[in-house]
Scaffold this motif. Structure first.
Motif, mmCIF file in Angstrom:
data_model
loop_
_atom_site.group_PDB
_atom_site.id
_atom_site.type_symbol
_atom_site.label_atom_id
_atom_site.label_comp_id
_atom_site.label_asym_id
_atom_site.label_seq_id
_atom_site.Cartn_x
_atom_site.Cartn_y
_atom_site.Cartn_z
ATOM 1 N N GLY A 127 32.887 47.599 -2.591
ATOM 2 C CA GLY A 127 33.501 47.470 -1.282
ATOM 3 C C GLY A 127 33.616 48.798 -0.561
ATOM 4 N N CYS B 192 35.676 43.500 2.092
ATOM 5 C CA CYS B 192 35.943 42.538 1.017
ATOM 6 C C CYS B 192 35.604 41.114 1.424
ATOM 7 C CB CYS B 192 37.386 42.647 0.553
ATOM 8 S SG CYS B 192 38.613 42.376 1.839
ATOM 9 N N HIS C 120 43.328 40.834 1.830
ATOM 10 C CA HIS C 120 42.309 41.255 0.874
ATOM 11 C C HIS C 120 41.700 40.027 0.206
ATOM 12 C CE1 HIS C 120 40.135 43.800 -1.860
ATOM 13 N NE2 HIS C 120 40.672 43.205 -2.908
#
Length: 706
Positions: free
Chosen positions: A353, A358, A614
């Motif tokens: 990442g 992400c 996330h």
């Protein structure tokens, strides 16, 4: 096998795994011995006292090694969850462990987040035996507005734990004009401490506001790099209280009543006293509330988290060597179950990442690491194909051949997609999936949906829409899909090869259900348009469907109800159902009434999850119920925000298979708080469930001849 004693004193924190003989997640222990089977025999410390108690045995891979100093700092943290949260930010924790007297920090306080100066490292509790472990806390001096006024009876300095510190500020970055009680600023010759930020929401306290309500910042020289600032530039601004805020310039110009060029900045986080893009009653741009800050351009500096510094400091970490990759004419097939663990599992595995990627990393890993159905769209490119298609193929082949894709490859792909953004607001997976299949792979819509007897419409993902009252407290994906489609009178025109279902949640915070039970197999027989269906009661060919019967608690609420002619009459003889209006189904003429109806099912192969913006993913890499992988493209980080890099990680999670093998009734009664960590994340954070029909490949790209 007898355990072997450990010569040196060692401490550890339990980071995962089930509670075993005195140990649980977040507890601190001391190593007493190690076995040759990779297990640790140790004592456990209680935070209320520094004396060790009988612990037990824990697997080495379920622990994180600690020094004595780190163990003492974490022992003063009140709860195990806060310890684990702090440990998830290793750069911040490292900086906290290296704090010295007069270092500047930002702490959580009852009045909000406040800057403070570290004065003492305090030992808490009495040590009654040599095995006891002192807890350590920080005595700090808060930098308040009246800090220059001396007091005859100074109040005792407050004590904070390591978890209360959210930012460590380098001594040489203290803004001019900031004076402490002793009239001195920290020596600029001291060892510099890199700024480490846990990225808090600082909206609980105005940090850039003076008595007149106008935005004010201290003088701050431009970076030595003299980088030009323009719309889209990432910048930082130091407030009156010494807190650095970050954002992106959205507007440049001279606002009414001001002189010289000003910048309108959209901040990364909400700050009380800021606006939604208005200044002086005039709108200059639009953003979320409490995020727009207007300051003279001279007060802005390039964001130090992303700009390499030419000053003194620690040597940036070297990027780990990346194995060379050579393109081949042969496309790499999906990773087979027998090779998945050796190829994919570990750190620096999966897709690396970088800068809020992400959403893209987790989606690509889910779609292409092990899926058989999607393999048919990754074919050898033709001369007419766009470069972006070749870039995607390189990513997929590299993942399947080497088990690792470096960040540079993904960043190049993002640029070609046109979503190479440094903004904190990242893209949504469904938006990326639509662009991926439609623009990059040139694939026809994966779903053909028919609503209200109208012509079918194409889609790549399916959003669940329903009222919470229509479902039980803990629904399954099957129940959510059935109820949503019935409520919207929605049917599938044909059996899909891939079905990606977005859960009923909106944004990063709102979730309609606290947790959702995955359906390993999804039955869509009753959702197919003009397809033979069996009677809900007797199993013969169905001729009628009743939407009003779906929530009926006497007939398995949530299930779709269709009946043969006889059962339809009998079911609707009850007074409570006489008002129902069953609709006739289109029955194929060549199907006998007693013919068995084939069931059309799809298998779960991946789940995308989100927590605090996330994204991570769970992937089923084989037929075995325990063949599950967990992927996080930013599981760890080496170095600081300026010169470091993210460390992706792929972990096995067979415990997910153990959990999902339980009967559906037991799953609905399960308490996620007591489930293993990864099981809890799947249940509580699920964002999109991905199903495939392994015997039906994706249709050919629409630019190819059949």
């Amino acid at each position: 096998m007898e355990p072997k004693p450990v010569a040196n004193e060692k401490f550890f924190l339990v980071i995962r795994g089930k509670s075993r003989k005195g140990f649980c997640r977040g507890c601190i222990g001391r190593v007493e011995a190690e076995t040759q089977h990779g297990e640790i025999v140790g004592l456990v410390y209680c935070s209320s006292a520094g004396s060790p108690k009988n612990g037990g045995v824990v697997r080495r891979e379920d622990t994180y090694p600690l020094s004595r100093h780190q163990a003492q700092l974490l022992l003063f943290v009140s709860t195990p969850s806060k310890r684990l949260e702090l440990l998830c930010n290793p750069q911040l924790f490292t900086a906290i462990c290296e704090l010295t007297q007069d270092d500047l920090v930002v702490v959580k306080h009852k009045r909000g987040h406040m800057p403070a100066v570290v004065k003492n490292l305090m030992q808490i509790g009495r040590k009654e035996s040599k095995e006891d472990l002192h807890m350590l806390g920080f005595e700090v001096e808060l930098l308040e507005s009246d800090h220059n006024v001396s007091s005859k009876k100074p109040a005792p300095l407050p004590l904070f734990s390591a978890a209360d510190i959210i930012q460590v500020v380098p001594s040489y970055s203290v803004p001019l004009g900031l004076h402490w009680k002793d009239g001195k600023c920290g020596s600029l010759n001291r060892k510099p401490v890199s700024r480490i930020n846990s990225m808090p929401n600082i909206g609980s306290r105005p940090v850039i506001e003076n008595r007149t309500g106008q935005s004010v910042v201290h003088n701050q020289s431009l970076s030595t790099s003299q980088m030009p600032l323009e719309v889209g530039s990432m910048v930082e601004v130091v407030s009156n209280s010494g807190v650095t805020v970050y954002g992106v310039i959205q507007w440049l110009g001279v606002p009414g009543g001001k002189i010289g060029e000003w910048a309108g900045i959209e901040l990364d986080y909400e700050v009380n006293g800021c606006s939604d893009g208005k200044y002086g009653g005039h709108r200059y741009f639009t953003c979320k509330g409490n995020r727009a800050l207007f300051v003279p351009i001279t007060k802005c500096s390039p964001d130090g988290r992303f700009v390499s510094s030419s000053g003194k400091g620690t040597k940036p970490p070297e990027t780990p060597p990346v194995p060379p990759f050579e393109e081949s004419d042969e496309d790499v097939p999906p990773v087979p179950e027998s090779e998945a663990l050796s190829l994919l599992v570990g750190k620096m595995k999966g897709i690396q990442g970088h800068i809020n990627s992400c959403y893209l990393d987790a989606t690509l890993f889910s779609l292409f690491s092990s899926s058989v159905t999607l393999d048919s769209i990754c074919q050898k490119p033709t001369d007419e194909e766009e470069p972006i298609t070749c870039t995607l193929r390189t990513i997929v082949n590299r993942l399947r051949r080497q088990g690792f894709v470096p960040a540079e490859s993904v960043m190049n792909f993002r640029k070609q997609l046109g979503c190479d953004t440094f903004r904190t607001e990242e893209k949504d997976p469904e938006e990326f999936i639509t662009v991926l299949f439609q623009k990059v792979l040139c694939v026809e819509p994966l779903l053909k949906l028919r609503s209200n007897r109208e012509e079918s419409q194409g889609a790549y993902t399916l959003q669940i829409f329903l009222e919470k009252e229509q479902m039980g407290r803990v629904p399954t994906v099957q129940q959510l899909l059935d109820t949503s489609c019935v409520s919207g009178d929605l049917k599938f025109e044909m059996m899909p090869s891939c079905l990606m279902i977005q859960m009923p949640r909106f944004g990063n915070k709102y979730k309609m259900f606290s947790h959702i039970i995955p359906s390993m197999e999804l039955d869509i027989t009753d959702l197919l348009y003009n397809s033979p269906r069996e009677c809900f009661i007797c199993g013969n060919l169905a001729e009628y469907e009743c939407l009003q019967c779906v929530p009926d608690r006497k007939l398995q609420p949530g299930r779709i109800k269709q009946y043969c002619a006889t059962c339809n009459t009998q079911v609707h003889t009850l007074p409570s159902r006489r008002c129902h209006s069953p609709s006739a189904l289109t029955v194929p003429a060549d199907v006998a009434s007693d013919s068995p109806v084939s069931r059309h099912t799809m298998q779960l192969f991946a789940v995308l999850c989100i927590q605090t913006s996330h994204y991570v993913s769970f992937v089923k890499y084989g037929a075995d119920p325990h063949s599950w992988l967990f992927f996080d493209s930013m599981a760890d980080r080496c170095g600081d925000d300026q010169s470091g890099y993210n460390i992706p990680e792929v972990r096995t999670c067979p415990e997910l298979g153990d959990f999902l093998c339980q009967p559906e009734e037991e799953l609905a009664q399960a308490n996620p708080a007591q489930a293993p960590e990864l099981v809890r994340r799947l249940l509580c954070d699920s964002y999109m469930f991905l199903y495939q029909n392994a015997v039906m490949p994706i249709c050919k790209p629409n630019n190819e001849e059949p």
